[in-house]
Enzyme design. Structure first.
Site, PDB file in Angstrom:
ATOM      1  N   ASP A 152       0.811  -1.209   0.000  1.00  0.00           N
ATOM      2  CA  ASP A 152       0.000   0.000   0.000  1.00  0.00           C
ATOM      3  C   ASP A 152       0.849   1.265   0.000  1.00  0.00           C
ATOM      4  O   ASP A 152       0.638   2.177  -0.816  1.00  0.00           O
ATOM      5  CB  ASP A 152      -0.933  -0.008   1.212  1.00  0.00           C
ATOM      6  CG  ASP A 152      -1.775   1.246   1.311  1.00  0.00           C
ATOM      7  OD1 ASP A 152      -2.881   1.252   0.745  1.00  0.00           O
ATOM      8  OD2 ASP A 152      -1.317   2.226   1.930  1.00  0.00           O
ATOM      9  N   VAL A 175      -5.144   2.378  -0.505  1.00  0.00           N
ATOM     10  CA  VAL A 175      -5.086   1.648  -1.774  1.00  0.00           C
ATOM     11  C   VAL A 175      -5.487   0.196  -1.574  1.00  0.00           C
ATOM     12  O   VAL A 175      -6.216  -0.382  -2.396  1.00  0.00           O
ATOM     13  CB  VAL A 175      -3.682   1.752  -2.394  1.00  0.00           C
ATOM     14  CG1 VAL A 175      -3.604   0.936  -3.674  1.00  0.00           C
ATOM     15  CG2 VAL A 175      -3.342   3.203  -2.692  1.00  0.00           C
ATOM     16  N   ASP A 176      -5.035  -0.422  -0.501  1.00  0.00           N
ATOM     17  CA  ASP A 176      -5.460  -1.789  -0.203  1.00  0.00           C
ATOM     18  C   ASP A 176      -6.981  -1.869  -0.091  1.00  0.00           C
ATOM     19  O   ASP A 176      -7.628  -2.763  -0.660  1.00  0.00           O
ATOM     20  CB  ASP A 176      -4.848  -2.264   1.116  1.00  0.00           C
ATOM     21  CG  ASP A 176      -3.443  -2.817   0.963  1.00  0.00           C
ATOM     22  OD1 ASP A 176      -3.045  -3.120  -0.173  1.00  0.00           O
ATOM     23  OD2 ASP A 176      -2.750  -2.954   1.978  1.00  0.00           O
ATOM     24  N   LEU A 177      -7.564  -0.941   0.654  1.00  0.00           N
ATOM     25  CA  LEU A 177      -9.003  -0.987   0.908  1.00  0.00           C
ATOM     26  C   LEU A 177      -9.803  -0.738  -0.364  1.00  0.00           C
ATOM     27  O   LEU A 177     -10.786  -1.443  -0.642  1.00  0.00           O
ATOM     28  CB  LEU A 177      -9.370   0.035   1.982  1.00  0.00           C
ATOM     29  CG  LEU A 177      -8.745  -0.218   3.359  1.00  0.00           C
ATOM     30  CD1 LEU A 177      -9.019   0.946   4.310  1.00  0.00           C
ATOM     31  CD2 LEU A 177      -9.266  -1.521   3.965  1.00  0.00           C
ATOM     32  N   GLY A 184      -9.583  -3.730  -2.648  1.00  0.00           N
ATOM     33  CA  GLY A 184     -10.503  -4.755  -2.176  1.00  0.00           C
ATOM     34  C   GLY A 184     -11.933  -4.470  -2.586  1.00  0.00           C
ATOM     35  O   GLY A 184     -12.682  -5.377  -2.989  1.00  0.00           O
TER      36      GLY A 184
END
Length: 420
Positions: free
Chosen positions: A156, A188-190, A193
């Protein structure tokens, strides 16, 4: 055959009831996608390595004690509810074969190994498709399945930097001590997802219509670029390269934090009517009547003068008094809450965002509910985050119909790990 989705989901089962998801992912982006599907009713089977499980199980302190020995770390707790855990040694051929058999009984497979990383186990898309021809196989990686960066690992923080987010975040460049700054959570990860979950549901719709599965290629960098939104649109339209502006907005004024006598507040004025109302609240209708400030472009052009005048007026107020006055006059604004204050906020409490959920061991786990409220088919928390291998025996017996003696033999050979 893969499980079939119900034509009508009941209020208690969720809209994805009847969908089975095989989750081979770990850490955050892909597990977040799988959790969203689980919240919406899917049966999510989380496949973990037998010894350590998901990396985030160890990402503490703090740790929340669950029973006599087991613990939960914050990262794992945040993105693994509504899942069953089965511990499998993928390096053993028998373990990989179990995954292929589970895939054949599933609608969706989610993984976030490096590009090509699952091929050595025979668990890549081409191999899985042979066992499950109509599978929806979602790969989440840092840079995607193609392109010169495809082999690289992605995190991230790295992608926030490479994707431009850090270039527009943080104090303005001429502020002392300013430097490129990441967002204070793994944005960015969230978002990756969430994009993955949306893409999977679109693929499920396509499968309903055609019977055809597909491969979904979801990249953190692609998501970061998409998230630039108005910032990238400004440059693409021929505007200047966006720069960090602290808490100010590139287009709207006043839209930032302001100091008051006992702290700071946020003011989010989006149109001229709200701006005039704010000036009246502050006892400065002359500012609202100033020809320089009668339009959004004018307020932007004269940002420095306007904000300097407003700053002097806000300093005369306390947080509670100015927020109350703004609320009564439909001027958007509010406090800057710390995390503990968020969960004490009367609106958050009224919306029941915190949903304490008991674990198998009886420990009450503080979980945050799925944020969207569906009136006919609501999301639910049906399972607390699992302990490593908590459901190994259950999954093998229920989904693959393996007899107890065969399961026991797999455990003895270390192919399967089962929570005691």
């Amino acid at each position: 055959m893969p499980s079939q989705s119900s034509s009508v989901a009941t209020a208690n089962s969720g809209p994805l009831s009847g969908i089975r998801v095989l989750d081979l992912s770990r850490v955050l982006a892909a597990p977040w996608a799988a959790q969203i599907l689980g919240d919406l009713g899917a049966d999510v089977i989380k496949v973990e390595q037998t010894t350590t499980g998901d990396d985030t199980r160890a990402w503490g302190p703090p740790f929340l004690q669950d029973g006599d020995e087991a613990t939960f770390a914050p990262y794992f707790l945040a993105c693994n509810r509504n899942k069953r855990s089965i511990a499998i040694d993928l390096a053993k051929p028998e373990g990989a074969e179990i995954v292929r058999k589970l895939a054949a009984q599933s609608d969706v497979l989610i993984e976030n190994f490096k590009v090509g990383g699952l091929a050595k186990y025979g668990l890549d898309y081409v191999s899985i498709k042979k066992a499950a021809p109509n599978i929806i196989y979602c790969s989440v990686t840092g840079f995607g399945q193609t392109g010169p960066y495809a082999p690289r690992g992605g995190y991230d923080f790295l992608i926030q930097a490479m994707g431009g987010i850090m270039s527009v975040t943080g104090p303005a460049a001429d502020t002392p001590g300013a430097e490129p700054t990441k967002v204070g959570l793994p944005a960015v990860d969230l978002f990756t997802g969430m994009y993955a979950a949306i893409a999977i549901q679109a693929a499920l719709r396509h499968k309903d219509q055609t019977g055809e599965g597909q491969h979904i290629d979801c990249a953190l960098l692609d998501s970061a670029v998409a998230m630039l939104a108005n910032q990238s649109a400004t440059w693409l339209m021929g505007g200047p390269v966006p720069q960090p502006m602290g808490n100010a907005h590139p287009s709207i004024v006043p839209y930032r934090t302001f100091p008051v006598s006992d702290g700071h507040i946020v003011v989010a004025v989006g149109n001229t009517k709200q701006f005039i109302a704010l000036c009246d609240i502050l006892g400065r209708p002359d500012i609202g009547a100033d020809p320089r400030y009668q339009s959004s472009p004018g307020r932007k052009e004269h940002r420095d003068e306007l904000e300097a005048e407003l700053t002097q007026e806000f300093a005369k107020w306390t947080k509670d008094s100015i927020i109350a006055a703004m609320s009564q006059n439909d001027v958007p604004g509010g406090p800057i809450n710390t995390v503990d204050q968020v969960f004490a906020d009367q609106q958050v409490v009224a919306r029941k965002m915190l949903e304490p959920t008991p674990s198998t061991a009886g420990t009450e786990l503080p979980l945050v509910r799925f944020p969207a409220i569906l009136s006919a088919s609501p999301a639910t928390i049906r399972r607390a985050p699992p302990q490593l291998g908590e459901h190994s025996v259950e999954v093998l017996s229920q989904v693959l119909k393996l007899p107890a003696d065969e399961i026991a033999a797999l455990c003895k050979r270390g192919v399967i790990g089962a929570d005691k």
